[in-house]
Structure formats: C-alpha cells, structure tokens
Design a protein around this motif. Structure first.
Motif, PDB file in Angstrom:
ATOM      1  N   GLY A 289       9.611  -8.949  -8.502  1.00 13.81           N
ATOM      2  CA  GLY A 289       8.621  -7.922  -8.820  1.00 13.81           C
ATOM      3  C   GLY A 289       8.798  -6.665  -8.012  1.00 13.81           C
ATOM      4  O   GLY A 289       9.611  -6.605  -7.096  1.00 13.81           O
ATOM      5  N   SER A 290       8.031  -5.656  -8.334  1.00 14.38           N
ATOM      6  CA  SER A 290       8.076  -4.385  -7.611  1.00 14.38           C
ATOM      7  C   SER A 290       6.998  -4.365  -6.536  1.00 14.38           C
ATOM      8  O   SER A 290       5.945  -4.989  -6.674  1.00 14.38           O
ATOM      9  CB  SER A 290       7.862  -3.209  -8.575  1.00 14.38           C
ATOM     10  OG  SER A 290       8.885  -3.183  -9.552  1.00 14.38           O
ATOM     11  N   THR A 291       7.271  -3.633  -5.464  1.00 12.85           N
ATOM     12  CA  THR A 291       6.326  -3.571  -4.351  1.00 12.85           C
ATOM     13  C   THR A 291       5.156  -2.650  -4.694  1.00 12.85           C
ATOM     14  O   THR A 291       5.352  -1.533  -5.167  1.00 12.85           O
ATOM     15  CB  THR A 291       7.026  -3.068  -3.082  1.00 12.85           C
ATOM     16  OG1 THR A 291       8.193  -3.840  -2.859  1.00 12.85           O
ATOM     17  CG2 THR A 291       6.104  -3.198  -1.891  1.00 12.85           C
ATOM     18  N   LEU A 292       3.962  -3.121  -4.423  1.00 12.38           N
ATOM     19  CA  LEU A 292       2.766  -2.378  -4.790  1.00 12.38           C
ATOM     20  C   LEU A 292       2.538  -1.163  -3.895  1.00 12.38           C
ATOM     21  O   LEU A 292       2.738  -1.221  -2.684  1.00 12.38           O
ATOM     22  CB  LEU A 292       1.536  -3.290  -4.696  1.00 12.38           C
ATOM     23  CG  LEU A 292       1.391  -4.379  -5.757  1.00 12.38           C
ATOM     24  CD1 LEU A 292       0.297  -5.349  -5.358  1.00 12.38           C
ATOM     25  CD2 LEU A 292       1.085  -3.759  -7.108  1.00 12.38           C
ATOM     26  N   GLU A 293       2.112  -0.088  -4.514  1.00  9.22           N
ATOM     27  CA  GLU A 293       1.557   1.060  -3.795  1.00  9.22           C
ATOM     28  C   GLU A 293       0.049   0.879  -3.691  1.00  9.22           C
ATOM     29  O   GLU A 293      -0.560   1.133  -2.656  1.00  9.22           O
ATOM     30  CB  GLU A 293       1.878   2.352  -4.546  1.00  9.22           C
ATOM     31  CG  GLU A 293       1.266   3.606  -3.941  1.00  9.22           C
ATOM     32  CD  GLU A 293       2.025   4.083  -2.719  1.00  9.22           C
ATOM     33  OE1 GLU A 293       1.369   4.547  -1.760  1.00  9.22           O
ATOM     34  OE2 GLU A 293       3.268   3.995  -2.711  1.00  9.22           O
TER      35      GLU A 293
END
Length: 491
Positions: A289-293
C-alpha cells in the motif's frame, strides 16, 4: 542385570508411549490420518498439542491471540458496540491468528499462519472466508495448496511414516522444515504488511535488502515473544509487558560495544539509535500500500491522502505509547524519554466532547476520548450534501427523543506519530546515509526542529554558527581489525 532390565523396560514403555502420540503422524495416502500430519493448519491436542504440551499456555499468554478487539483505534475508527463484533471479525479477522475472542466464531488458533514453511500459506483465501462470514473454514482454506505439497513430498512422507516405527528422533530432525519457527515472510507478508500505510516499511519488497541492513535477520531474533516447548512451561504474569519487549541495539548478541566516538556515544542517553539510522523512507506506491498523509472520517466515510515523495521522519520525544493514549509525542521533561523518529499521519474524526482534556485541546490531547460512531456521523448529514457541519453533528437526534445526542461534539484533527524502527540505513544500505553531526547541528542542520522538541534553539548553536560538515562519525567494533596505516616504503 535386573536393574538393566528395568531400565530397558522403562525405555521401551517411553518409546511406545511416544509411538502412540506419533503413530498417526505419517501420511501415505490415507486421508483419515492426514490431519495428523501437522499441516492442516489447526491446533489441537492431537496435532501440535500432542507434542508441545505447553502450547495451551502459550495460546493463553500470547498477545497476538489474546488481543483486545474492543480497543478503539482512530485509523480503523471501528465502534464494536455499534457495528457489532461479528462485523469486526469479517473485516479484520484475517489479521488474527484465531483463538481468543475468535473461539466463539469457530476459529481455532491457526498455528500455520506463522509456522508454515513452504511459503504456500494462502492468506488471501483465509481473508476471503472471513469476509464471507464463513469463519469455521477460514483456516483450512489457507492450507489447501500447502497440504498437498507437503503430503506429496517423498522426504516428508518417509520421515513421518518411519516415525511411527522409530518415534521422535526423525520427527525432531525434519520437523522444522515443515512446521518451523516463524519466518520474516510469514510476519511481514501475511499480517504486518498492514503497517506499510503508517510506517512505510519495505519488508515485503523483493529488494528489501536495499532499504534495511537487517533484511536478512528473522523477526523473531529481535522480537522475542513467549514460547512453548516440548516440556518447558514459562510462568507469565503480564503478557503485554513480556511480548512488547524487543532486543535493543546494544544487546549482547547484536551491537554491544560498538562505539561512534565519545561525543556521539554520549548522545545515547537521550537519542535512540534509529533516530540517525532512519534518515528517509520511501513514498508513493509500496508493496502493501501507499503511505498515508492523512485519513479523514469527518463525513462518515474514510477519505485518504498519500505521501508520494520521499518521507523525512520527524524527530520527537518518546517513552512509548501508553494504554488508551493516542500516538502523540512526549515532552522533553517527561520521564525516560529519548528522541526517536516518527512518520506523522494526520487523522480527523468526530468526538463527543465530554472528556474535559479533549474539549480543552482536541487536536493535541493524548486522550483517546469518545469517538462518535461513523454510522451516526453519516446520519447527521441533515441536508445530504456529503458534508457534516458542527451544527449538524451537535443537533443530531438519532433516537428521536427531542434532545441532541452530541451537543458538545468536536472535530479532532490530530497529528498521529507512528514510531519507526525498520528500514535501518547503513553506509551502503538505505535511501540515504545515517545522519551526521551537520544534519542536526550548526548552519547546515535540517533534520530536526529544535523548537518542536522543546529547545529555544540548537543546543550546539554558536555565534557565528558552526559548520559541522567537516566532523565525521567513526565506527569502532570491539575485536575488529584496526585500520591499516599507509606508510612510505622503507627503501
């Protein structure tokens, strides 16, 4: 002679007693005994428990199994009283090894979720069964391919079949190739890949060795949890304290005695090793997954934004996250704090506003407070425009009694600090070199916000500012080869 006969008789009884345990462990095409082959993915007295006599105690004292599913977390924002325990099992049961709270749903402890050694454990198949509500068959679904591979392996068949004649020795010899200790892949690829959105770890990547100097280290080598053996039973008083412990960097079996010079070593009293050794993390799409902002629950559904560029960790004080506390840094003067690296993710959610500390400082209070269930947040959108305002939330009357349910509701916007401990950089591994003096001190410092951590300015500040770029940090390893000195030839 009589004594020898007694010894031989006792040995024979011992062997045949174990034969009774192991006689059914062989597999030769008989499906009736195949489940005793220790590959069906179930824990029971007739399989894993038949040998590991203390496994029941391990199940009772293992925080992976006895986890508190009632515990609220802003990331999931799941209210178990409102949404239901069964709904939790459907959504998150795949990340639970079974047993404990899942017992009542027919999900026994799935030993194979951690101990399967062929790399064929089908986590997705198990997750699908959970999402369908077919809890009782979830564990078996994960082991279909693995069972077939193991049962057809001639070496394993001979080993386990022979074990019925010569019990125990052969089993001990080959046991770990079938059901051994947890591997890094079983930890990262099955369950802890869920940590990627908050900590940007790369442990599921095929090129993980380029990001972490510990890529070849098995998780269990540092994360020493309670364990069961054949005969040894460990008395455990506080399972949460026991299983939260991790080997430190200066452990005797790790980096004990390594020196970075007197000035750098003095920093160890107030600075964690990871602070300098996690200088950067990857952004964008990662394995897992992508890292959350940020994540935003303000309108009743989670809306996410992501960090697409390289992440520079935030350095802040920490002595760990307390129970029922949000992930907010400690203060410089708090007890036992050290500077540590964090990835910051902004979380937004509605709170009832009945906790005085939350009401006074909704965005900075460590109190978890009283989150309003998302179903009620969504229902509060009176004009159905997709946006829940403060007036709508405070005037919401879900039970129709003429009184507002949440008259003091507040919208919290909290910078949650997720502690970093993986993706350790070295001189030849990692996205950047470990931090040096000039990264934190002097005219070139950019790695740390000194006011944020409680200082008026850089404690090493001089007038005019010192340039620390010429100062290097050396590494001295105990017993290591001394550096070679180049000399001019004598003749």
């Amino acid at each position: 002679m009589a004594r020898l006969e007694v010894i031989l008789l006792a040995a024979a009884i011992f062997i045949f007693a174990f034969a009774g345990v192991f006689a059914s462990l062989g597999y030769s095409g008989n499906e009736a005994i195949a489940h005793h082959y220790m590959t069906e993915g179930e824990w029971s007295d007739s399989s894993c428990g038949g040998c590991h006599f203390t496994v029941a105690d391990h199940v009772d004292t293992n925080t992976h199994i006895q986890r508190d599913i009632d515990e609220w977390d802003p990331l999931t924002n799941f209210d178990i009283e409102t949404e239901g325990e069964e709904e939790w099992v459907e959504l998150y049961g795949a990340y639970h090894p079974g047993g404990g709270a899942l017992d009542e749903y027919g999900v026994d402890v799935d030993c194979m979720i951690c101990h399967e050694q062929y790399g064929m454990y089908d986590f997705e198949a198990r997750a699908m069964k959970f999402s369908e509500g077919d809890f009782e068959n979830a564990n078996a679904a994960a082991m279909i391919d693995a069972n077939e591979a193991v049962q057809k392996d001639n070496i394993r068949k001979i080993t386990y079949f022979s074990n019925s004649v010569t019990p125990l020795p052969l089993l001990l010899l080959f046991h770990d190739t079938v059901n051994g200790a947890p591997t890094k892949e079983s930890c990262s690829d099955n369950c802890h890949v869920a940590n990627v959105p908050t900590t940007a770890v790369m442990w599921s990547a095929s090129d993980y060795e380029e990001f972490d100097v510990h890529a070849e280290v098995e998780c269990a080598e540092c994360h020493e949890i309670s364990h069961s053996s054949l005969f040894v039973k460990s008395d455990v008083e506080d399972i949460h304290e026991l299983e939260a412990e991790t080997r430190s960097c200066d452990d005797a079996d790790c980096h004990a005695g390594i020196s970075h010079g007197p000035i750098a070593d003095a920093h160890l009293e107030t600075v964690e090793c990871e602070t300098c050794h996690i200088p950067a993390l990857p952004g964008g799409e990662l394995p897992g997954g992508s890292t959350l902002e940020s994540f935003d629950w303000s309108n009743g559904e989670r809306v996410d934004s992501y960090k697409m560029d390289t992440i520079v960790p935030v350095i802040a004080w920490s002595n760990g996250v307390g129970e029922d506390e949000l992930r907010i840094p400690d203060e410089k003067d708090d007890a036992d704090v050290k500077l540590a690296p964090f990835n910051v993710v902004t979380g937004i959610w509605w709170d009832e506003g009945v906790n005085p500390e939350v009401t006074e400082a909704p965005d900075t209070s460590k109190e978890s407070g009283d989150a309003i269930p998302v179903a009620y947040v969504k229902a509060a959108d009176a004009d159905q425009d997709g946006t829940v305002t403060v007036d709508e939330m405070r005037s919401y009357d879900g039970n129709g009694d003429g009184e507002a349910d949440y008259p003091n509701a507040v919208l919290r916007t909290v910078d949650l600090h997720y502690r970093l401990s993986h993706n350790i950089a070295g001189s030849e591994v990692g996205m950047a070199d470990p931090l040096g003096c000039a990264d934190c001190h002097g005219s070139t410092a950019t790695a740390i916000d000194w006011e944020l951590v409680g200082y008026e300015s850089d404690p090493a500040q001089t007038d005019p500012p010192t340039d620390f770029t010429g100062r290097t940090i050396e590494v001295t390893i105990p017993g290591g080869k001394p550096p070679e000195v180049e000399r001019e030839p004598a003749f």
